[in-house]
Design a protein around this motif. Structure first.
Motif, PDB file in Angstrom:
ATOM      1  N   ASP A 288       0.814  -1.212   0.000  1.00 39.97           N
ATOM      2  CA  ASP A 288       0.000   0.000   0.000  1.00 39.97           C
ATOM      3  C   ASP A 288       0.853   1.271   0.000  1.00 39.97           C
ATOM      4  N   ASP A 289       1.914   1.257  -0.805  1.00 36.08           N
ATOM      5  CA  ASP A 289       2.796   2.425  -0.867  1.00 36.08           C
ATOM      6  C   ASP A 289       2.961   2.955  -2.290  1.00 36.08           C
ATOM      7  N   SER A 290       1.970   2.642  -3.155  1.00 39.51           N
ATOM      8  CA  SER A 290       2.017   3.107  -4.533  1.00 39.51           C
ATOM      9  C   SER A 290       0.607   3.407  -5.011  1.00 39.51           C
ATOM     10  N   VAL A 291       0.454   3.746  -6.290  1.00 35.09           N
ATOM     11  CA  VAL A 291      -0.876   4.024  -6.830  1.00 35.09           C
ATOM     12  C   VAL A 291      -1.708   2.753  -6.984  1.00 35.09           C
ATOM     13  N   ILE A 292      -1.074   1.583  -6.948  1.00 30.23           N
ATOM     14  CA  ILE A 292      -1.786   0.321  -7.164  1.00 30.23           C
ATOM     15  C   ILE A 292      -2.602  -0.034  -5.926  1.00 30.23           C
ATOM     16  N   VAL A 338      -9.067  -8.099  -5.973  1.00 36.04           N
ATOM     17  CA  VAL A 338      -8.140  -8.245  -4.848  1.00 36.04           C
ATOM     18  C   VAL A 338      -7.743  -6.860  -4.364  1.00 36.04           C
ATOM     19  N   THR A 339      -7.951  -6.606  -3.085  1.00 34.98           N
ATOM     20  CA  THR A 339      -7.631  -5.314  -2.468  1.00 34.98           C
ATOM     21  C   THR A 339      -6.793  -5.548  -1.213  1.00 34.98           C
ATOM     22  N   LYS A 340      -6.426  -4.487  -0.552  1.00 29.84           N
ATOM     23  CA  LYS A 340      -5.664  -4.624   0.686  1.00 29.84           C
ATOM     24  C   LYS A 340      -6.440  -5.432   1.725  1.00 29.84           C
TER      25      LYS A 340
END
Length: 352
Positions: A288-292, A338-340
């Motif tokens: 969770d450290d990018s635009v993706i 698929v998400t965090k």
């Protein structure tokens, strides 16, 4: 599931039935019993159903395109790994080719070897329809994997991904994320435009966005499922659109190039949704450290399920959990998002 209102556990079960990653096989897990039909019926409530015990030997011919792409390589790996699981299966696999004539020749060799069942992922479904028909006429049932033949007579069973549903779920996720924003803008980095699967993904995406009147798709570029094309086409999108809120990229492999272009442009003012489900993208979602922020699955585990189906066909068995004595004529896999929130569950399915 975040953005789609799907139960993640239900979704996982839908896409992973019959695969090594799921643990529970599609066919329960795909082989004949040594018991008679009467005994099987008395013990399980259903006769003629495939299970995990050794049974009649089956030689499966497997033919796919050249593994020059992460997803296609994962397809080959899934098929080989699944076949090795069974003591009663021999897999005759071709080298794979993107040349239609060469792939036809490879399949004809398998037909001449008189394999029991064929699993074929054609480089071009329409172009290889005749060889599928040839196999079926020779009494060799065909499991048509993903890229569909032009005639239903060319295969006994089709199994593959849901391209329209892939676009639909990508659009729903993005729409939900942006529904509180006025005049939100999205862009799309598609795949090869002359492929039906690309057009279906775009149709699904556009259909989903219609449910969000505040969201407008302002630009679309078609790449070629390669890193290089992803980078060049994404750079064009970034130059053309100086401000947008979300990007849907059809393919995680071409997404490697897209991410390079985004980094080079110094842009981080939008969210990105990928496509297919690579391990690299899942790791990025977890970090969770990018635009993706998400990826929509197009599971290569379908190749493992195709081996299960071929094995059941060769042994004259049906699918566990269904009342019918025969395997279905077609099976469409689910394109989960698929998400965090659910990435830990899906990480084992990510391909390299």
């Amino acid at each position: 599931m975040t953005g789609t209102h799907e139960n993640p556990r239900t979704s996982r079960r839908n896409i992973l039935f019959g695969t090594a990653a799921a643990g529970a096989a599609l066919l329960g897990a795909g082989c004949t019993s040594n018991k008679s039909n009467d005994e099987a019926d008395a013990g399980s409530g259903q006769a003629n159903v495939a299970d995990d015990r050794p049974g009649k030997h089956v030689t499966i011919g497997f033919a796919g395109p050249q593994a020059d792409h992460g997803w296609l390589n994962a397809i080959n790996e899934q098929a080989v790994r699944r076949a090795k699981k069974y003591k009663d299966v021999t897999l005759e696999a071709t080298e794979g080719s993107n040349d239609n004539a060469q792939q036809v020749g490879q399949i004809e060799t398998l037909i001449n070897k008189k394999v029991d069942v064929l699993v074929i992922l054609p480089a071009d479904g329409k172009a290889l329809t005749q060889v599928g028909l040839k196999a079926m006429r020779a009494g060799i049932p065909v499991v048509n994997l993903d890229r569909v033949f032009a005639s239903q007579q060319a295969y006994r069973c089709w199994i593959g991904g849901d391209n329209y549903g892939m676009g639909l779920n990508a659009g729903r996720y993005i729409g939900e994320k942006l529904k509180g924003k006025k005049k939100a803008k999205v862009v799309e980095l598609a795949g090869i435009d002359n492929l039906e699967l690309t057009r279906e993904r775009t149709k699904g995406f556009d259909a989903a966005l219609k449910n969000y009147p505040n969201v407008e798709k302002v630009a679309r570029q078609a790449a070629e499922f390669t890193v290089e094309s992803g980078q060049s086409k994404m750079a064009q999108l970034l130059r053309a659109e100086t401000k947008f809120d979300a990007l849907w990229n059809h393919d995680d492999d071409q997404g490697v190039g897209a991410e390079r272009a985004i980094e080079q442009a110094g842009r981080d003012d939008f969210l990105m949704v990928g496509g297919a489900g690579s391990r690299r993208v899942m790791d990025a979602i977890k970090a969770d450290d990018s635009v993706i922020k998400a990826t929509v699955l197009y599971p290569p585990t379908m190749a493992a399920s195709a081996i299960d189906l071929a094995r059941a066909l060769g042994q004259g068995k049906g699918v566990g959990g269904l009342a019918e004595f025969e395997i279905p004529g077609s099976m469409t896999l689910y394109s989960a998002v698929v998400t965090k929130d659910n990435v830990e569950e899906y990480l084992p399915t990510g391909f390299k």
